[in-house]
Design a protein around this motif. Structure first.
Motif, short mmCIF file in Angstrom:
data_model
loop_
_atom_site.label_atom_id
_atom_site.label_comp_id
_atom_site.label_asym_id
_atom_site.label_seq_id
_atom_site.Cartn_x
_atom_site.Cartn_y
_atom_site.Cartn_z
N GLN A 41 0.83 -1.20 0.00
CA GLN A 41 0.00 0.00 0.00
C GLN A 41 0.87 1.26 0.00
N LEU A 42 2.02 1.15 0.67
CA LEU A 42 2.97 2.28 0.67
C LEU A 42 3.43 2.57 -0.76
N MET A 43 3.69 1.51 -1.52
CA MET A 43 4.12 1.71 -2.91
C MET A 43 3.00 2.34 -3.73
N LEU A 44 1.79 1.85 -3.53
CA LEU A 44 0.66 2.40 -4.28
C LEU A 44 0.45 3.88 -3.94
N GLN A 45 0.62 4.18 -2.64
CA GLN A 45 0.46 5.56 -2.21
C GLN A 45 1.52 6.45 -2.86
N GLY A 53 5.76 -5.70 -4.91
CA GLY A 53 5.26 -5.47 -3.57
C GLY A 53 5.77 -6.49 -2.57
N ASP A 54 5.89 -7.74 -2.99
CA ASP A 54 6.35 -8.78 -2.07
C ASP A 54 7.80 -8.56 -1.65
N GLU A 55 8.61 -8.00 -2.54
CA GLU A 55 10.00 -7.73 -2.18
C GLU A 55 10.04 -6.71 -1.04
N LEU A 56 9.24 -5.64 -1.15
CA LEU A 56 9.22 -4.64 -0.09
C LEU A 56 8.67 -5.25 1.20
N SER A 98 1.63 -11.45 -1.82
CA SER A 98 0.48 -11.43 -2.73
C SER A 98 0.82 -11.23 -4.20
N ASP A 99 2.09 -11.32 -4.57
CA ASP A 99 2.40 -11.19 -6.01
C ASP A 99 1.66 -12.25 -6.83
N VAL A 100 1.45 -13.42 -6.22
CA VAL A 100 0.77 -14.51 -6.95
C VAL A 100 -0.62 -14.11 -7.41
N GLU A 101 -1.18 -13.11 -6.75
CA GLU A 101 -2.56 -12.73 -7.05
C GLU A 101 -2.69 -12.03 -8.41
N ALA A 102 -1.55 -11.84 -9.10
CA ALA A 102 -1.63 -11.36 -10.48
C ALA A 102 -2.49 -12.32 -11.31
N ALA A 103 -2.68 -13.51 -10.79
CA ALA A 103 -3.56 -14.48 -11.47
C ALA A 103 -4.94 -13.89 -11.71
N HIS A 104 -5.42 -13.05 -10.80
CA HIS A 104 -6.76 -12.48 -10.97
C HIS A 104 -6.88 -11.68 -12.26
#
Lengths: 255, 436
Positions: free
Chosen positions: A32-36, A107-110, A132-138
Motif C-alpha cells: 500500500q505504501l508503494m501504491l500511495q 510489492g512482495d519484495e518490499l 500477494s504477487d501470486v494474485e496477479a492471477a486475478h
C-alpha cells in the motif's frame, strides 16, 4: 505484514472491545505504501521520479511520512497518524534496502524487506507475513502468477535464513508456510486459475510446510489436515491456554 | 413501455396476462432484468428468456404450480419473504443472501431443472425445423509469441492433435491465421487475389444471424481492416472487439477503479457509477454503433478477470462471455504481446503505466506466450461447457512461429494422421466445408 490491504484495514485486531484493539497486532501494508507513492507522484506531477531509484526512495519515504499513513496500516500501534521514531527508522531502513538492493521491485519484495527489518528491530514473538504477487492471477497473467510463486518461494527461504542468522529467533522459532488457498480448476465457470471461489478440491486443498523448533525431524505427512486444527496448534506453541476452538492440536507439533 | 415494444407479440401477450405472477420470487430479478435490458441482449439470450416465459405461459395453472413446487418450497425454507430481496434486478445483496443460505445448492439445482424443462419443451416443438449448425473457433498465437514446439500443446492433454501446416504449398504466405480467416495473407486489406476465407464461408451461411460471428483481438491489426474498409462484411453480422481500439473505454474504467478507496461501500459506489455512465463517447465506432456490444464491453470490464488490464485476458474473457451469452457459430481470436511491469510502479495495475513511469515500455514476448498458451486453452474450455459446442465445434489454435495448429474436433471432421504436412489451402478448405 500484509502485502495486500484487500478491502479491510482492520485485520490486526477484533473489533470486539473486550479483547480487540488493545490486544491486537501491529499491521503494516508495504504494498500500500508503494501504491500511495505512485498516486502521490502522479497527483503532484512527479512521475519522472519513479524512474530514478534515489528519487523512488524519497517518494516512498514521503508517502510514509504523509498524514494519511494511518491508511497504510499500523492501526493499533501507539500512534495512529504519527509514526513512533523506532517504527519510522525501521521502515526507512527497509525502504533503503529495497530500493538499493538491486533485487526485483514488486510489492512482495518490499514486504520481505520490511519484515526482516521488523524482526531485527522489534523481534516480535508472532509475525504473520502475507505475500500477494501470486494474485496477479486475478488479472489473467499466468506468467506473472508463476513468477509470484517463485518470488514467494525465494522470499520464504530468505526469511528462514534470517531466522537462522538472527539470535532472537535462532533455535526457538517455528516457521509455518501456508498457501492461502488453491486455484479454481481449469475449465470451471469461475475462469480457472484467475480465481479461487469454486466449490472444488482444487480450490480448497493445499499444502503446508513447517520448519524449526516445533518439528522433530524431516517428514512428510500425507493424511489430510483440517485447517481448523492450525489455530489451536499454533496457539499451543506460544503457550496460550487451551482455546475454545473447534479444532484440535496436531500431534506432529512439539509444544 | 418502450422496451416491451421490442418484445415479440407472443411474449407481450403472455406478459399482459400476468405471466410473471406465476413465477417464484427468486426468478423475478433475472426475468425483470432481462426484459428491461432487452435491447442489450444478444439473440441467444432473448431466445432463452423467451423460451422460459412462453413455456410457462402455455402451462395450465396446475402444471405451473407443479413445475415450481420445489423452488417455492425451498424459498419457504430459505425465508426469502423476510429478505431485502430486489425483484427488479439482480443485486449483490440478492446474490449474497441466496449464496449464504444452506439451501443454495439445492435451490440452484431446482432452478436449473425449470430451465431444462423449458429447453426440452422448445426442442420438442422445434425439432423438425431446426438443426444446429457446425461451429468453429479459430485462435491465433502470432509469430511474435515464442512458443516451444516440444510442449506448446501439453496443457491440452491430448484432447486434439497437432497438425503441421505447409505454408510453402500455399504460396509461401506469411500468416496462417489471416490466410485461413480471410483467404489472403500479408498486410490486412492489401490488394491481392484471394480465395474464400472462413469469414466468407460463415457469412454465406443461410442461418447466419447478428452476433453469430465474433472477431476478438488483443491488439488492433485483426479489426482495423474491417472497420476501415467498411466493406467485405456486413457490420451488423459481426461483433468486432479490439482491446487496443477500446483504449479510451479501458482507461476511463481503470481511472475510476483506481479511485476506489479500500472499503466495500466505496467499491459499491464506484461500480454503481460505472454501471450508469454513458460510455458511448469512449467507444470506437464498431462498438458505439451496437448497444448490445457496448453494454457487453461494460459488463466485461465490470466483471474483471483482467479484461481491463491485459490484452490477452481481454481476449479470453471476451470469448468466454461471448460463448456464454451469444453462442456464436464462428469466433476468431488473436492474442498479442504485453509489456513487462515497470520497476516500482508495476503494483499500480489500474494506472496507465505510461503515465506513472517515464521509463519506456519493454515488450515481454516470453511471458506473453506463457499467458496466451494458457488462455487459448481456456477459450476452448469455456466454449466446451455448452452443449452447442460439445459435439459440433472444431477448435483450431494456430502457433504461427511453428507453422503448426492444434485441432480439437469431433470424429466426423477431416483428420490428418502422423507427421504429414497439410497445405494451408487444404486445411482452410476443410474448415470452410465444416462451417459452411
Amino acid at each position: 505484514m500484509a502485502s495486500n490491504k484487500a478491502l479491510t484495514s482492520l485485520i490486526g485486531a477484533s473489533s470486539d472491545t473486550n479483547y480487540g484493539p488493545a490486544y491486537g497486532a501491529n499491521v503494516v501494508f508495504p504494498k500500500q505504501l508503494m501504491l500511495q507513492a505512485v498516486a502521490d507522484a502522479l497527483r503532484q506531477g512527479r512521475t519522472a521520479n519513479m524512474a530514478d531509484r534515489n528519487k523512488v526512495q524519497a517518494e516512498l519515504e514521503s508517502a510514509m511520512e504523509g498524514s494519511n499513513y494511518e491508511g497504510l496500516g499500523w492501526n493499533v500501534f501507539d500512534a495512529l497518524d504519527r509514526l513512533d521514531p523506532r517504527v519510522r527508522d525501521t521502515i526507512q531502513n527497509a525502504i533503503a534496502g529495497f530500493v538499493h538492493s538491486g533485487a526485483a521491485t514488486s510489492g512482495d519484495e518490499l514486504t520481505f524487506f520490511m519484515s526482516r527489518e521488523v524482526m531485527r528491530k522489534f523481534a516480535p514473538q508472532v509475525l504473520v507475513i502475507a505475500f500477494s504477487d501470486v494474485e496477479a492471477a486475478h488479472f489473467g497473467s499466468y506468467a506473472f502468477h508463476l513468477s509470484g510463486i517463485r518470488t514467494a518461494d525465494r522470499l520464504a527461504y530468505q526469511l528462514w535464513q534470517e531466522i537462522e542468522a538472527n539470535p532472537d529467533y535462532r533455535g526457538n522459532t517455528t516457521m509455518v508456510i501456508l498457501p492461502e488457498f488453491g486455484r479454481d480448476p481449469d475449465g470451471s465457470s469461475t475462469n480457472g486459475f484467475f480465481n479461487h471461489r469454486a466449490n472444488s478440491d482444487s480450490t480448497r486443498d493445499t499444502w503446508m510446510m513447517t520448519l524449526g523448533a516445533a518439528v522433530e525431524s524431516p517428514q512428510v505427512i500425507e493424511r489430510p489436515i483440517r485447517h481448523i486444527d492450525l489455530c489451536p496448534t499454533l496457539a499451543g506453541l506460544l503457550g496460550c491456554r487451551p482455546m475454545d476452538a473447534l479444532g484440535a492440536k496436531l500431534r506432529e507439533f512439539r509444544a | 413501455m418502450q422496451v416491451e415494444s421490442k418484445l415479440t407479440e407472443k411474449l407481450q401477450e403472455a406478459l399482459s396476462k400476468n405471466l410473471l405472477k406465476r413465477f417464484p420470487v427468486t426468478f423475478l430479478p433475472f426475468i425483470n432484468q432481462q426484459l428491461h435490458q432487452w435491447e442489450y441482449l444478444f439473440p441467444n439470450e432473448r431466445k432463452s428468456t423467451e423460451r422460459l416465459l412462453l413455456y410457462v405461459a402455455q402451462l395450465s395453472p396446475e402444471q405451473s404450480v407443479s413445475l415450481f413446487r420445489e423452488v417455492n418450497e425451498l424459498e419457504e425454507k430459505m425465508g426469502v419473504r423476510h429478505w431485502q430481496f430486489s425483484t427488479a434486478e439482480q443485486t449483490i445483496q440478492n446474490s449474497s443472501q441466496l449464496s449464504s443460505s444452506p439451501y443454495f445448492q439445492e435451490w440452484r439445482r431446482s432452478v436449473q431443472a425449470v430451465f431444462d424443462a423449458a429447453d426440452d419443451y422448445s426442442r420438442r416443438m422445434n425439432e423438425p425445423a431446426q438443426k444446429p449448425g457446425n461451429r468453429l473457433i479459430l485462435l491465433d498465437l502470432p509469430r511474435n509469441l515464442p512458443v516451444d514446439g516440444a510442449n506448446v500443446w501439453r496443457r491440452w492433454q491430448g484432447i486434439g492433435r497437432p497438425v503441421k501446416l505447409d505454408l510453402a504449398l500455399s504460396g509461401g504466405l506469411g500468416g496462417a491465421f489471416e490466410f485461413l480467416l480471410t483467404g489472403k495473407a500479408g498486410t490486412p486489406g492489401a490488394a491481392r487475389e484471394r480465395s474464400a476465407g472462413l469469414l466468407d464461408a460463415t457469412l454465406d451461411r443461410p442461418q447466419s444471424s447478428p452476433a453469430d460471428i465474433w472477431l476478438v483481438d488483443a491488439g488492433r491489426s485483426l479489426i482495423d481492416p474491417f472497420v476501415d474498409r467498411q466493406s467485405g462484411m456486413n457490420e451488423s453480422r459481426a461483433v468486432l472487439l479490439s482491446c487496443a481500439r477500446l483504449e479510451a473505454y479501458r482507461q476511463n474504467f481503470s481511472r475510476e477503479m483506481n479511485s476506489m478507496r479500500k472499503d466495500l461501500a466505496d467499491a459499491d459506489a464506484v461500480f454503481d457509477r460505472l454501471r450508469k455512465v454513458d460510455v458511448t463517447p469512449w467507444c470506437p465506432v464498431e462498438v458505439a454503433a451496437h448497444p448490445a456490444v457496448r453494454e457487453f464491453v461494460r459488463a466485461l470490464y465490470l466483471t474483471g478477470n483482467g479484461a481491463v488490464i491485459f490484452g490477452n485476458s481481454f481476449v479470453e474473457w471476451s470469448a468466454s462471455e461471448a460463448f456464454r451469452r451469444a453462442r456464436p457459430s464462428f469466433l476468431a481470436a488473436k492474442f498479442g504481446v504485453r509489456s513487462k511491469p515497470k520497476p516500482f510502479t508495476g503494483v499500480a495495475v489500474f494506472e496507465n503505466p505510461e503515465l506513472v513511469n517515464p521509463l519506456p515500455a519493454v515488450d515481454d514476448p516470453a511471458g506473453s506466450a506463457v499467458d496466451a498458451q494458457m488462455l487459448a486453452l481456456y477459450v476452448w474450455l469455456a466454449a466446451s461447457r455448452y452443449e452447442e459446442y460439445q459435439k459440433s465445434a472444431v477448435c483450431v489454435c494456430v502457433a504461427e512461429s511453428l507453422s503448426e495448429a492444434y485441432v480439437v474436433a469431433p470424429p466426423e471432421f477431416a483428420r490428418w494422421r502422423g507427421p504429414e504436412l497439410v497445405s494451408l489451402d487444404r486445411f482452410g478448405e476443410a474448415l470452410r466445408a465444416w462451417i459452411a
